[in-house]
Motif scaffolding. Structure first.
Motif, mmCIF file in Angstrom:
data_model
loop_
_atom_site.group_PDB
_atom_site.id
_atom_site.type_symbol
_atom_site.label_atom_id
_atom_site.label_comp_id
_atom_site.label_asym_id
_atom_site.label_seq_id
_atom_site.Cartn_x
_atom_site.Cartn_y
_atom_site.Cartn_z
ATOM 1 N N ASP A 1 35.618 29.884 40.569
ATOM 2 C CA ASP A 1 34.465 29.894 40.071
ATOM 3 C C ASP A 1 33.635 28.648 40.080
ATOM 4 O OD1 ASP A 1 34.387 33.228 39.915
ATOM 5 O OD2 ASP A 1 34.747 32.591 37.868
ATOM 6 N N THR A 2 34.585 27.773 39.889
ATOM 7 C CA THR A 2 33.959 26.489 40.213
ATOM 8 C C THR A 2 33.823 25.549 41.799
ATOM 9 O OG1 THR A 2 36.408 25.031 39.893
ATOM 10 C CG2 THR A 2 34.445 25.698 37.622
ATOM 11 N N GLY A 3 34.310 26.893 42.125
ATOM 12 C CA GLY A 3 34.331 26.160 43.467
ATOM 13 C C GLY A 3 35.866 25.502 44.465
ATOM 14 N N THR A 4 36.540 25.147 43.524
ATOM 15 C CA THR A 4 37.889 24.404 43.610
ATOM 16 C C THR A 4 38.654 25.169 44.248
ATOM 17 O OG1 THR A 4 37.756 22.902 41.575
ATOM 18 C CG2 THR A 4 39.489 23.154 42.397
ATOM 19 N N GLN A 5 39.411 24.925 45.374
ATOM 20 C CA GLN A 5 40.120 24.673 46.741
ATOM 21 C C GLN A 5 41.248 25.956 45.251
ATOM 22 O OE1 GLN A 5 40.639 22.765 49.596
ATOM 23 N NE2 GLN A 5 38.634 23.423 50.374
ATOM 24 N N ARG A 6 41.856 26.572 45.207
ATOM 25 C CA ARG A 6 43.213 27.077 44.901
ATOM 26 C C ARG A 6 43.826 28.009 45.534
ATOM 27 N NH1 ARG A 6 42.136 26.624 39.186
ATOM 28 N NH2 ARG A 6 44.844 27.160 38.999
ATOM 29 N N LYS A 7 45.163 28.552 44.745
ATOM 30 C CA LYS A 7 46.274 28.690 45.639
ATOM 31 C C LYS A 7 45.798 30.916 44.850
ATOM 32 C CE LYS A 7 49.573 29.576 48.807
ATOM 33 N NZ LYS A 7 50.799 28.775 48.971
ATOM 34 N N ALA A 8 45.845 31.601 46.175
ATOM 35 C CA ALA A 8 46.030 32.780 45.115
ATOM 36 C C ALA A 8 47.092 33.491 44.763
ATOM 37 C CB ALA A 8 44.382 33.866 46.281
ATOM 38 N N GLN A 9 47.030 34.515 43.754
ATOM 39 C CA GLN A 9 48.036 35.274 43.705
ATOM 40 C C GLN A 9 48.360 36.471 43.608
ATOM 41 O OE1 GLN A 9 50.534 33.068 41.824
ATOM 42 N NE2 GLN A 9 52.201 34.549 41.258
ATOM 43 N N LEU A 10 49.117 37.252 43.709
ATOM 44 C CA LEU A 10 49.002 38.738 43.843
ATOM 45 C C LEU A 10 49.819 39.194 43.546
ATOM 46 C CD1 LEU A 10 47.936 40.897 45.647
ATOM 47 C CD2 LEU A 10 49.208 40.363 47.331
ATOM 48 N N THR B 1 44.290 36.297 41.304
ATOM 49 C CA THR B 1 44.308 36.371 40.513
ATOM 50 C C THR B 1 44.566 35.062 41.079
ATOM 51 O OG1 THR B 1 46.358 36.102 39.728
ATOM 52 C CG2 THR B 1 44.912 37.931 38.667
ATOM 53 N N ILE B 2 43.586 33.266 40.257
ATOM 54 C CA ILE B 2 43.964 32.261 40.308
ATOM 55 C C ILE B 2 45.334 31.000 39.494
ATOM 56 C CG2 ILE B 2 42.657 29.320 40.662
ATOM 57 C CD1 ILE B 2 42.223 31.053 43.038
ATOM 58 N N GLY B 3 45.757 30.739 40.315
ATOM 59 C CA GLY B 3 46.857 30.240 39.152
ATOM 60 C C GLY B 3 48.294 31.500 38.642
ATOM 61 N N GLY B 4 48.625 31.367 37.661
ATOM 62 C CA GLY B 4 49.926 32.372 37.137
ATOM 63 C C GLY B 4 48.935 33.262 36.334
ATOM 64 N N VAL B 5 50.144 34.465 36.699
ATOM 65 C CA VAL B 5 49.577 36.324 36.968
ATOM 66 C C VAL B 5 49.687 36.225 34.948
ATOM 67 C CG1 VAL B 5 49.675 38.500 36.739
ATOM 68 C CG2 VAL B 5 50.039 36.837 38.691
ATOM 69 N N LYS B 6 48.496 36.450 34.236
ATOM 70 C CA LYS B 6 48.901 36.546 32.750
ATOM 71 C C LYS B 6 48.940 38.164 32.465
ATOM 72 C CE LYS B 6 45.167 33.302 31.772
ATOM 73 N NZ LYS B 6 44.840 33.480 33.223
ATOM 74 N N HIS C 1 36.690 36.557 43.936
ATOM 75 C CA HIS C 1 36.506 38.014 44.024
ATOM 76 C C HIS C 1 36.540 38.662 45.544
ATOM 77 C CE1 HIS C 1 35.559 36.797 39.719
ATOM 78 N NE2 HIS C 1 35.176 36.315 39.912
ATOM 79 N N THR C 2 36.091 38.161 46.666
ATOM 80 C CA THR C 2 35.458 38.561 48.009
ATOM 81 C C THR C 2 36.866 38.988 47.932
ATOM 82 O OG1 THR C 2 33.292 37.043 48.307
ATOM 83 C CG2 THR C 2 34.203 38.248 49.846
ATOM 84 N N LEU C 3 37.568 37.501 47.589
ATOM 85 C CA LEU C 3 39.355 38.192 48.532
ATOM 86 C C LEU C 3 39.614 39.425 47.594
ATOM 87 C CD1 LEU C 3 41.116 37.387 49.950
ATOM 88 C CD2 LEU C 3 42.033 35.914 48.184
ATOM 89 N N ALA C 4 39.578 39.246 46.923
ATOM 90 C CA ALA C 4 39.796 40.871 45.968
ATOM 91 C C ALA C 4 39.609 42.142 46.064
ATOM 92 C CB ALA C 4 39.473 40.445 44.438
ATOM 93 N N GLU C 5 37.990 42.201 46.483
ATOM 94 C CA GLU C 5 37.406 43.032 47.359
ATOM 95 C C GLU C 5 37.363 43.708 48.661
ATOM 96 O OE1 GLU C 5 34.428 46.353 47.103
ATOM 97 O OE2 GLU C 5 34.815 44.723 46.028
ATOM 98 N N LEU C 6 38.046 42.555 48.927
ATOM 99 C CA LEU C 6 38.396 42.741 50.447
ATOM 100 C C LEU C 6 39.681 42.790 50.868
ATOM 101 C CD1 LEU C 6 37.054 42.751 53.397
ATOM 102 C CD2 LEU C 6 38.903 40.242 53.483
#
Length: 675
Positions: free
Chosen positions: A270-279, A296-301, A437-442
């Motif tokens: 949400d801040t525009g920072t590049q992060r590794k996605a988690q599935l 999600t971004i980062g670890g799964v909660k 959010h776009t990645l999750a929707e796609l």
């Protein structure tokens, strides 16, 4: 073929000896040699009860299967010649019998001698003695007796090897499980040191060559990845050392496997920072349906797992505000180019609704949290924990991650390849990186359109193994025999399972993740505080992490959910919005921007420069006034400066003598007007 002759003796499984008296049809009559009692038994039963069956030909009946094409043709030719020697059968089918090989006219010895000469002429080079042996073998086993047994002989790779050497190799291979991958030379060096230390009287004198040690190590370390990737080596070490036994799933939802894994995609938070996605995904064992997912971004909660369980039993088309991104804001994927809005709705309504009876989870703290346990109990779901570091307990979901990688992830910008050896030079610099959010929707749309209609390897027809079925087809086929219909959650039940964010209701609404939400129903509660002292009187706001278009606040009187819309949600529906946002991101990345400390320093510098310039101007004005006053006091006329005409450079030639527009200007004289 085994045979038992009449009046011969046989030993049955009871240890008694019997004499074969007679037989009639499929029944055999036996007489006990000790008691004289008779026993009538069928042939099929007799075969099972024989303690020592009669010897059978030792020739391998299927030995012909391993022959090459040339060897098979040679065997066919030799077989035809032996048939002629033994039975006088013509070599060419339908031909006339040759008199020199007629069993009624010529003895077997003469026939063998003549055939030996004929085969030698044909290039087989077979002596009379060898041919006589082959004739004897052929009568017992037929063409199988003609196979050279040296070519089918099986040698054991470790026959005659010192057991101490083999034990040392196994021991050192076991120590490589959690160690860094090293070369064969390092392994041999370590092995020599170990043997010399443990058996100094025999080693290294009896140590074989490095090539032989490599062969021993390969035979003992097959499938252990001794010199391969460390991850594969650890996975192979924890694999069960027994036959895999599958757990039968009798209906959809009987067992749903759940797991999380780092995704090989770089996305924007949400801040525009590049992060590794988690599935995280949930896959039904019986139908191979991807029942739910969480990106999600980062670890799964724990809240992500709980929300995924809620999404599993709530179809997409009845979730609140299920669409906030239109097709123009999603990347143009090959599988979605021809899908209209109506097509997407049709796919959404046909996606299976599977209520898990039991979920198979790993031993992560998030999966065993109280939040997940509470959701499972409220939905009637039992949990089963997999063995520690045993991926085979959840083999289906582990394999699904690889399929998602090859069928979906590699087609997206920011794909990293999953391994450093496969990673590009700078995947983070790919154009059009997707926000989370776009990645999750796609991905959710890909599941609906592609995965659910893709033939699965684990869904094969047992009667026709070559026929594969899709998850949707398997679910529809099993729906009528499931015995009950699982109803989805109601809207209020789904919202109650969403994670909570505590916020203040301000005059302009609620701020969550740099987004503002508001509703007319919030008007009486603005700037009010609740009785929740544990959260400083802030309001509990229900948030869907995968759909930022709406949040919900419970009404303090009746508990009804108040939907609060995102104020800028209409932005995604504006024309050319996606193009403008992509161009703005590109320009921002190229031009750069100041952070807060840099902006403060620059502001201070600008203000300081402004003050300095103003002070200089005031000082100059004061000096001019003082000079004018001195001139007035002296009674002199102040100098009048002639205004210089604007400088024009009309240059047609570099030579002043030939250029008519060239004007020579003399030196400036400051006292010219005082004379």
């Amino acid at each position: 073929m085994r045979e038992i002759k009449l009046q011969s003796e046989v030993v049955l499984d009871d240890g008694q000896t019997y004499v074969v008296v007679e037989h009639a049809g499929s029944n055999v009559k036996l007489r006990n040699t000790l008691t004289g009692e008779y026993l009538v038994i069928t042939l099929s039963h007799l075969v099972l009860r024989l303690a020592e069956p009669p010897a059978m030909s030792s020739w391998p009946v299927r030995g012909l299967d391993g022959l090459s094409h040339g060897e098979y043709e040679s065997t066919e030719i030799l077989s035809a010649h032996l048939e002629e020697v033994i039975y006088g059968t013509p070599i060419v089918s339908g031909g006339a019998r040759r008199p020199e090989f007629d069993p009624e006219l010529v003895s077997i010895g003469k026939r063998v001698e003549r055939k030996s000469d004929e085969l030698t002429t044909l290039g087989f080079g077979m002596s009379t003695r060898t041919l006589r042996r082959k004739v004897s073998d052929y009568r017992q086993a037929g063409p199988a007796a003609l196979v050279d047994q040296r070519s089918t002989r099986v040698f054991k790779a470790l026959d005659g090897v010192d057991p101490r050497l083999l034990a040392a190799i196994k021991l050192l291979q076991g120590k490589t499980t959690n160690a860094t991958t090293r070369t064969h030379d390092h392994f041999v060096h370590h092995l020599k040191e170990y043997l010399h230390k443990k058996y100094p009287e025999d080693y290294p004198a009896k140590l074989p060559s490095d090539a032989t040690l490599r062969r021993y190590k390969k035979a003992l370390g097959s499938g252990k990845y001794i010199h391969g990737k460390s991850g594969n080596r650890r996975s192979a070490a924890v694999a069960p050392d027994h036959v895999f036994g599958g757990r039968v799933a009798i209906k959809a939802g009987h067992e749903v496997q759940v797991d999380s894994s780092p995704w090989d995609i770089i996305a924007l938070d949400d801040t525009g920072t590049q992060r590794k996605a988690q599935l995280s995904i949930m896959i039904d064992k019986k139908t191979r349906t991807l029942a739910a997912s969480a990106v999600t971004i980062g670890g799964v909660k724990a809240v992500d797992i709980a929300l995924m369980l809620a999404r599993c039993v709530t179809p997409r088309h009845i979730r609140p505000d299920n669409v906030y991104l239109n097709t123009h804001n999603l990347p143009d994927m090959p599988w979605a180019r021809l899908l209209s809005r109506e097509d997407m709705e049709k796919y959404d309504t046909s996606r299976p609704l599977i209520k898990p009876d039991r979920i198979m989870i790993d031993n992560g703290a998030d999966y065993k949290s109280l939040v997940v346990l509470s959701v499972c109990q409220s939905l009637g779901i039992s949990r089963t924990e997999a063995s520690v570091r045993t991926g085979s307990d959840k083999a289906i979901v582990e394999r699904a991650f690889e399929t998602i990688k090859t069928r979906f992830a590699q087609y997206l910008p920011g794909y990293t390849g999953g391994d450093l050896s496969e990673r590009g030079l700078a995947p983070q610099n790919d154009s059009d990186l997707l926000d989370i959010h776009t990645l999750a929707e796609l991905f959710d749309r890909w599941i609906t359109v592609v995965w659910q209609n893709l033939p699965a390897e684990g869904l094969r027809d047992p009667a026709v193994p070559g026929l594969q079925m899709s998850p949707n087809a398997m679910y529809m086929a099993m729906f009528d025999v499931s015995g009950c219909i699982s109803l989805p959650l109601r809207l209020d039940e789904y919202i109650a399972l969403l994670p909570i964010e505590y916020r203040t209701i301000g005059t302009d609404g609620i701020v969550i993740g740099y987004r503002k939400y508001d509703s007319a129903a919030l008007q009486p509660f603005r700037l009010m505080r609740t009785a929740d002292r544990g959260h400083s009187g802030k309001w509990a706001v229900r948030v869907d992490p995968y759909n930022p278009s709406t949040v919900w606040v419970a009404h303090p009187d009746d508990g009804e959910w108040i939907p609060c819309a995102w104020k800028n949600a209409d932005t995604f529906k504006q024309p050319f919005n996606a193009t403008v946002r992509r161009e703005a991101k590109r320009i921002s990345s190229e031009m750069g921007f100041y952070d807060v400390p840099e902006a403060v320093a620059l502001t201070t510098e600008i203000i300081g420069r402004t003050k300095s310039v103003r002070a200089q101007a005031l000082a100059e004005e004061a000096r001019n006034r003082a000079a004018a006053q001195r001139l007035a006091d002296s009674g002199l006329t102040p100098p009048i400066r002639q205004q210089k005409p604007p400088h024009r450079r009309v240059h047609t030639s570099d030579d002043p003598a030939t250029d008519s527009t060239f004007m020579e200007i003399g030196a400036f004289d400051p006292d010219e007007n005082l004379r």
